[in-house]
Scaffold this motif. Structure first.
Motif, PDB file in Angstrom:
ATOM      1  N   ASN A   1       2.482   7.541  -6.105  1.00 58.17           N
ATOM      2  CA  ASN A   1       1.584   8.652  -6.458  1.00 58.17           C
ATOM      3  C   ASN A   1       2.186  10.004  -6.058  1.00 58.17           C
ATOM      4  O   ASN A   1       2.065  10.988  -6.785  1.00 58.17           O
ATOM      5  N   ARG A   2       2.845  10.037  -4.895  1.00 63.22           N
ATOM      6  CA  ARG A   2       3.433  11.283  -4.421  1.00 63.22           C
ATOM      7  C   ARG A   2       4.551  11.725  -5.380  1.00 63.22           C
ATOM      8  O   ARG A   2       4.677  12.884  -5.742  1.00 63.22           O
TER       9      ARG A   2
ATOM     10  N   VAL B   1       1.273   4.631  -2.456  1.00 59.74           N
ATOM     11  CA  VAL B   1       1.215   6.008  -1.946  1.00 59.74           C
ATOM     12  C   VAL B   1       2.462   6.785  -2.389  1.00 59.74           C
ATOM     13  O   VAL B   1       2.367   7.897  -2.924  1.00 59.74           O
ATOM     14  N   ASP B   2       3.639   6.188  -2.197  1.00 62.37           N
ATOM     15  CA  ASP B   2       4.904   6.841  -2.573  1.00 62.37           C
ATOM     16  C   ASP B   2       4.965   7.116  -4.079  1.00 62.37           C
ATOM     17  O   ASP B   2       5.414   8.176  -4.503  1.00 62.37           O
TER      18      ASP B   2
ATOM     19  N   LYS C   1      -4.355   8.985 -10.418  1.00 60.37           N
ATOM     20  CA  LYS C   1      -3.491   8.268  -9.482  1.00 60.37           C
ATOM     21  C   LYS C   1      -3.573   6.749  -9.659  1.00 60.37           C
ATOM     22  O   LYS C   1      -4.617   6.229 -10.059  1.00 60.37           O
TER      23      LYS C   1
ATOM     24  N   SER D   1       0.838  -1.207   0.000  1.00 54.74           N
ATOM     25  CA  SER D   1       0.000   0.000   0.000  1.00 54.74           C
ATOM     26  C   SER D   1       0.869   1.252   0.000  1.00 54.74           C
ATOM     27  O   SER D   1       0.581   2.220  -0.714  1.00 54.74           O
ATOM     28  N   MET D   2       1.953   1.227   0.784  1.00 56.43           N
ATOM     29  CA  MET D   2       2.859   2.379   0.853  1.00 56.43           C
ATOM     30  C   MET D   2       3.572   2.619  -0.477  1.00 56.43           C
ATOM     31  O   MET D   2       3.806   3.757  -0.866  1.00 56.43           O
TER      32      MET D   2
END
Ligand SMILES: [Zn+2]
Length: 416
Positions: A310-311, A307-308, A318, A303-304
């Motif tokens: 996308n950032r 997130v990373d 996204k 999951s991270m």
């Protein structure tokens, strides 16, 4: 005991050969349960056999789950132990028109299967060397054998027969034969409320002595990455290629934690499929770990990563992730019932068999039963090379399984 039980060898072989004549291959994606009609046919046949044996509470559900009860001949207060096997065979290999061949007193060396060019050889299968002198049952090279799991069914049936006909003191016994294990649906319609027992065993393992009570925690995830297509001639600063992005995303995983580089109790991430084009890519992952905490960490890690990603990428659309748990390690249930493993260990040793404890790098019906609160380790059947045209079994190994099942039922009367 051993002399009396030896007389059941021919009956065991006959039963097994009859069961493999049913085509019970399960079908992925079928809209019905059971996923193939042959499973219901075999279920009905087993129902008749259980009836003839004199078992009680014999039921067959519309989904082809067969359940039955053999009350203790000592006292109704005895513990109740369950034995479970599955009716279906793997969707990966045909199970239609199985023509088994019985090879007595195996001399060693290659074994030609049927008239084709398939053969099994100790060059690939080193364990064949240990089986010289045994009676091997092999398919004809066109189908699997079906020992997975019809050997388990035949072994349970034969043990019931032996216990009953010889009036051997035994505990209360419940049996269940389930459909569609190979497509992961075996326990979806399982009548847990009718299968009340202290604990149970699936008889669905491999070589003699195998005793399994740990399996993976399992989840799957789909990561979707979006791009933007444009004519390649005018793509500069406009095109976003989802394929390139997906390759980059994949680089974020630990390279050593994949199925091809792990074994024993090590977990992994597995990229199972990568489908798409410039506009959109779907990455399908399997997540596996024996340890529940590590398993949750693996899911959090994935999951991270999203997130990373996308950032860092700041894409107009996204990346997305959908994750789903499939099954959990049965050990979390079994460790609360250590007697389940201990009883199987003791029974094997009393039968002169050295128990081989092994973690299962997969799942079983036992894992699903454990989720329903029934501890359910997995016992050997005596078979090899499941899901393949090279599947085979030894009659001696099958007899060992019958002895262990019967011994478990006998020894269980001493537990209170
Ligand atoms: Zn199986």
């Amino acid at each position: 005991m051993m002399d009396k039980i030896a007389q059941y060898k021919n009956g065991l072989l006959e039963r097994f050969l009859h069961y493999v004549s049913f085509d019970t291959q399960s079908k992925i994606g079928a809209k019905v349960s059971p996923s193939s009609a042959g499973q219901l046919k075999l279920a009905k046949h087993l129902q008749q056999e259980l009836f003839a044996l004199g078992l009680q509470d014999i039921e067959i559900s519309k989904n082809a789950v067969v359940t039955a009860f053999l009350p203790s001949n000592v006292s109704p207060k005895m513990p109740t132990i369950g034995f479970v096997a599955h009716l279906d065979t793997s969707p990966q290999c045909s199970g239609k028109h199985v023509r088994p061949e019985v090879i007595e007193n195996y001399r060693g060396g290659d074994i030609a299967l049927g008239l084709g060019d398939e053969f099994i050889s100790p060059v690939y299968y080193h364990f064949l060397q240990k089986l010289v002198g045994k009676t091997l049952i092999v398919p004809d090279g066109n189908t699997l054998l079906g020992a997975d799991n019809k050997a388990g069914i035949a072994e349970i049936m034969t043990a019931l027969c032996y216990l009953k006909e010889n009036n051997i003191p035994h505990c209360n016994i419940r049996v269940a034969f389930t459909p569609d294990e190979e497509i992961g649906l075996g326990m979806d319609f399982f009548p847990t409320e009718k299968f009340q027992c202290h604990w149970a065993y699936t008889v669905d393992g491999g070589e003699v002595g195998e005793l399994e009570y740990e399996n993976f925690n399992a989840a799957k995830a789909v990561v979707t990455i979006y791009g933007r297509n444009m004519h390649t001639g005018t793509a500069k600063n406009i095109m976003v290629n989802a394929l390139t992005l997906a390759c980059e995303f994949q680089q974020g995983f630990p390279a050593q934690e994949v199925p091809e580089k792990t074994d024993g109790r090590q977990g992994f991430f597995h990229l199972e499929s990568f489908v798409g084009d410039v506009e959109k890519v779907e990455l399908h992952y399997l997540i596996r770990d024996f340890d529940r905490v590590n398993f949750e960490q693996r899911k959090a890690f994935l999951s991270m990563l999203v997130v990373d990603f996308n950032r860092k990428k700041r894409l107009r659309r996204k990346a997305e992730i959908v994750m789903q748990d499939n099954y959990y390690n049965m050990y979390d249930t079994i460790r609360k019932v250590p007697a389940a493993v201990h009883l199987a260990d003791t029974a094997m040793k009393k039968c002169g068999i050295e128990p081989l404890h092994k973690p299962i790098r997969g799942g079983t019906d036992g894992a699903k039963l454990a989720e329903k609160g029934i501890a359910c380790p997995n016992l050997f059947t005596g078979g090899y090379n499941f899901h393949s045209k090279h599947e085979f079994i030894t009659l001696e190994g099958m007899m060992d399984s019958v002895k262990v099942i019967a011994k478990i039922a006998e020894l269980a009367i001493k537990i209170s």
